[in-house]
Design a protein around this motif. Structure first.
Motif, PDB file in Angstrom:
ATOM      1  N   GLU A 126       0.826  -1.206   0.000  1.00  0.00           N
ATOM      2  CA  GLU A 126       0.000   0.000   0.000  1.00  0.00           C
ATOM      3  C   GLU A 126       0.865   1.263   0.000  1.00  0.00           C
ATOM      4  OE1 GLU A 126      -3.662   0.302   0.108  1.00  0.00           O
ATOM      5  OE2 GLU A 126      -3.172  -1.609  -0.837  1.00  0.00           O
ATOM      6  N   GLY A 127       1.998   1.213   0.715  1.00  0.00           N
ATOM      7  CA  GLY A 127       2.903   2.365   0.717  1.00  0.00           C
ATOM      8  C   GLY A 127       3.468   2.637  -0.659  1.00  0.00           C
ATOM      9  N   ALA A 128       3.857   1.553  -1.356  1.00  0.00           N
ATOM     10  CA  ALA A 128       4.361   1.704  -2.715  1.00  0.00           C
ATOM     11  C   ALA A 128       3.277   2.280  -3.621  1.00  0.00           C
ATOM     12  CB  ALA A 128       4.834   0.349  -3.242  1.00  0.00           C
ATOM     13  N   LYS A 129       2.062   1.786  -3.476  1.00  0.00           N
ATOM     14  CA  LYS A 129       0.952   2.262  -4.297  1.00  0.00           C
ATOM     15  C   LYS A 129       0.674   3.748  -4.032  1.00  0.00           C
ATOM     16  CE  LYS A 129      -2.785  -0.239  -4.022  1.00  0.00           C
ATOM     17  NZ  LYS A 129      -4.124  -0.656  -3.515  1.00  0.00           N
ATOM     18  N   ALA A 130       0.714   4.145  -2.760  1.00  0.00           N
ATOM     19  CA  ALA A 130       0.464   5.551  -2.418  1.00  0.00           C
ATOM     20  C   ALA A 130       1.516   6.462  -3.033  1.00  0.00           C
ATOM     21  CB  ALA A 130       0.432   5.718  -0.895  1.00  0.00           C
ATOM     22  N   ALA A 131       2.778   6.022  -3.029  1.00  0.00           N
ATOM     23  CA  ALA A 131       3.851   6.840  -3.603  1.00  0.00           C
ATOM     24  C   ALA A 131       3.672   6.990  -5.111  1.00  0.00           C
ATOM     25  CB  ALA A 131       5.206   6.212  -3.292  1.00  0.00           C
ATOM     26  N   LEU A 132       3.313   5.911  -5.771  1.00  0.00           N
ATOM     27  CA  LEU A 132       3.088   5.987  -7.219  1.00  0.00           C
ATOM     28  C   LEU A 132       1.892   6.888  -7.533  1.00  0.00           C
ATOM     29  CD1 LEU A 132       3.690   2.236  -8.149  1.00  0.00           C
ATOM     30  CD2 LEU A 132       5.237   4.169  -8.529  1.00  0.00           C
ATOM     31  N   SER A 133       0.883   6.830  -6.693  1.00  0.00           N
ATOM     32  CA  SER A 133      -0.287   7.689  -6.891  1.00  0.00           C
ATOM     33  C   SER A 133       0.063   9.151  -6.658  1.00  0.00           C
ATOM     34  CB  SER A 133      -1.413   7.257  -5.948  1.00  0.00           C
ATOM     35  OG  SER A 133      -1.867   5.947  -6.250  1.00  0.00           O
ATOM     36  N   ALA A 134       0.889   9.416  -5.652  1.00  0.00           N
ATOM     37  CA  ALA A 134       1.310  10.796  -5.388  1.00  0.00           C
ATOM     38  C   ALA A 134       2.141  11.329  -6.555  1.00  0.00           C
ATOM     39  CB  ALA A 134       2.114  10.854  -4.091  1.00  0.00           C
ATOM     40  N   PHE A 135       3.018  10.489  -7.087  1.00  0.00           N
ATOM     41  CA  PHE A 135       3.825  10.900  -8.235  1.00  0.00           C
ATOM     42  C   PHE A 135       2.930  11.206  -9.441  1.00  0.00           C
ATOM     43  CE2 PHE A 135       6.288   9.728 -12.078  1.00  0.00           C
ATOM     44  CZ  PHE A 135       7.272  10.694 -11.993  1.00  0.00           C
ATOM     45  N   ASP A 136       1.943  10.353  -9.675  1.00  0.00           N
ATOM     46  CA  ASP A 136       1.007  10.573 -10.780  1.00  0.00           C
ATOM     47  C   ASP A 136       0.240  11.879 -10.587  1.00  0.00           C
ATOM     48  OD1 ASP A 136      -0.457   9.420 -13.185  1.00  0.00           O
ATOM     49  OD2 ASP A 136      -2.134   9.680 -11.795  1.00  0.00           O
ATOM     50  N   PHE A 137      -0.142  12.155  -9.329  1.00  0.00           N
ATOM     51  CA  PHE A 137      -0.847  13.406  -9.014  1.00  0.00           C
ATOM     52  C   PHE A 137       0.024  14.613  -9.360  1.00  0.00           C
ATOM     53  CE2 PHE A 137      -1.817  16.882  -6.106  1.00  0.00           C
ATOM     54  CZ  PHE A 137      -3.197  17.010  -6.241  1.00  0.00           C
TER      55      PHE A 137
END
Length: 525
Positions: free
Chosen positions: A507-518
């Protein structure tokens, strides 16, 4: 049979090759079997290096007169680092570090921390009560030993509670580590060197605030340093964006976990060992780790402005995106007597505090994996374990239930609703519960109760900021986005099902990728 096997003796000789200056072991022994073992340990250390000498103590110069005990010092200097009892088990590492650091080998901390330690002018006398099976105790022992090794105004004594039961009883010590400073209670539980310094150095907050005020605008700021936060930091940093972690305690709840046997590809490990690996991995990247800082507020950014994370010391950090990975803490019973007798019989870590109740009856509340594992561990130490479960059946894995059922000194009571922790004003004496089947109220006399009923998310400080469910978990979508644009969340503090280390990392990895996409989408807008 030798106290130290050949492999340990070889490792000891190898470590002591790093001694900088000669050291002296000052012994205070008696006629006990424990003293004979301690004498054997002292001789093994002396034989491991020509830089080690041994002499007998004069009067009460070692460990305040406790016996058996010894101190580590340099020849001609007054002893400052003391061990009352036999520093084996988890404390063997504390002994090795003490030998090296007293000789002049520098502790592995930032130079700024060393300078802060050396600047302390007030006399400080630390006493740390431990159990040798406690995996949190060495952090405290090693911290105060390092302070004593660096500063002549400081002394530190490790005290094995099992070796000095009368002292433990007189001070009503029912949880470890327990720290006394200059004869007064200083603190309980795991503490690291910066935390201890913050409490004894009154000018520390001002210095830290000034340092944090110089921090840049982060592309992503992660709040929380557990598995979810660490994974988020690594994934974010690999994208080349400015990344920071602010954590009250790096490692979080995992630091309090002893056995980990379900982390895929690692057959078995311990929480502190896993956290050390996480920290090493994070620091391999350009991540600004701000440890021992507690977040108390969050102001989301608006109209292109950055979000602001407010810290307990008054400092503020700014970021374009924020990932909330604050994890969870032990759930409390929330019954009368629980808080009054916390640390006085009410405990949450069986590995740490179990040895303090050797030969006594104890209670475990909780029939899940944690509760049953606690009962199994305690059964080998205490006189009797009573396990209480609210439901009509235990919820632990079948293999654990089978092991529990094989133990002759364990009683399992289901459909038990805990009503009150009983005590005499000084310590816990028992527990009152209701039989949910019959409605009858009953009482169990016990020296301790170990609460193992799950976790509660660390999200109280986010009230009114992001949407949370009735359990306090942060509501997230499949991309870890919260109800506020630019604010993401991951791990045990969220609504994601199944609170497991490996899931939190994903989930942490997913959140970081989502933040980068944002961030990419914002810059393209």
């Amino acid at each position: 049979m030798a106290l130290l096997d050949e492999q340990t003796q070889a490792a000891l000789r190898q470590y002591l090759e790093r001694l900088v200056e000669p050291i002296e072991l000052v012994t205070a022994l008696d006629a006990s079997d424990a003293a004979k073992q301690l004498g054997e340990l002292i001789e093994a250390i002396r034989a491991a290096s020509p830089k080690v000498t041994v002499r007998e103590a004069m009067g009460d110069e070692v460990a305040g007169g406790r016996r058996p005990a010894f101190a580590v010092t340099r020849p001609g200097e007054a002893p400052r680092v003391h061990f009352a009892g036999l520093p084996l088990g988890h404390e063997f590492a504390s002994l090795i570090l003490a030998l090296l650091q007293v000789s002049g080998y520098p502790p592995k901390v930032d130079q700024a921390v060393i300078d802060q330690v050396k600047s302390l002018t007030a006399p400080l006398a630390f006493e740390v009560y431990v159990s040798l099976s406690c995996h949190n105790c060495p952090d405290v022992v090693q911290a105060v030993n390092a302070i004593a090794a660096l500063n002549p105004n400081v002394t530190a004594v490790m005290i094995d509670g099992a070796r000095f039961p009368q002292e433990v009883e007189s001070r009503q010590i029912m949880a470890v580590p327990t720290v006394y400073l200059n004869g007064a209670l200083f603190g309980q539980g795991r503490m690291e060197l910066p935390e201890i310094l913050a409490k004894v150095d009154t000018k520390n907050d001002e210095r830290v605030r000034a340092q944090l005020a110089q921090k840049p605008l982060f592309d992503v700021l992660i709040v929380g340093g557990g598995p979810a936060g660490a994974a988020a930091a690594i994934y974010a940093a690999r994208k080349g964006i400015t990344t920071g972690i602010v954590a009250e305690r790096f490692g979080g709840q995992v630091m309090d976990t002893l056995a980990i046997e379900n982390f895929i590809s690692v057959k078995e490990t311990e929480g502190p060992k896993l956290v050390a690996g996480l920290e090493e991995h994070v620091k391999a990247y350009e991540v600004d780790v701000m440890n021992h800082q507690r977040a108390v507020g969050l102001r989301p950014g608006a109209a292109g402005q950055p979000a602001v994370v407010q810290l307990a010391n008054g400092a503020e950090l700014k970021a374009k995106t924020v990932i909330l990975a604050t994890g969870a803490r032990w759930r409390e019973l929330n019954v009368p007597g629980e808080r009054e007798y916390r640390g006085k019989g009410v405990a949450y870590c069986p590995h740490c505090d179990g040895p303090l109740f050797k030969g006594k009856p104890v209670i475990v509340v909780g029939g899940g994996n944690s509760g049953v594992e606690a009962a199994i561990d305690l059964a080998g130490i205490v006189h009797h374990v009573t396990l209480l479960e609210y439901a009509d059946a235990l919820k632990a894995d079948a293999v654990l239930q089978k092991k529990l059922a094989s133990l002759p000194n364990v009683t399992v009571i289901t459909q038990a609703e805990t009503l009150e922790i009983l005590g005499d004003g000084q310590k816990m004496t028992g527990l009152r519960y209701r039989d949910r089947a019959s409605g009858e109220e009953r009482q169990i006399d016990a020296a301790a109760v170990f609460v193992q009923i799950g976790l509660v998310p660390n999200t109280d400080w986010l009230d009114g900021v992001v949407a949370r469910n009735r359990f306090g978990e942060i509501e997230i979508d499949p991309r870890c986005a919260t109800s506020v644009p630019g604010i993401f969340a991951a791990g045990d503090c969220t609504t994601v099902p199944y609170k497991q280390i490996i899931i939190a990392m994903g989930e942490g990895a997913k959140a970081a990728l989502s933040a980068f996409d944002f961030l990419i989408r914002q810059s393209a807008a």
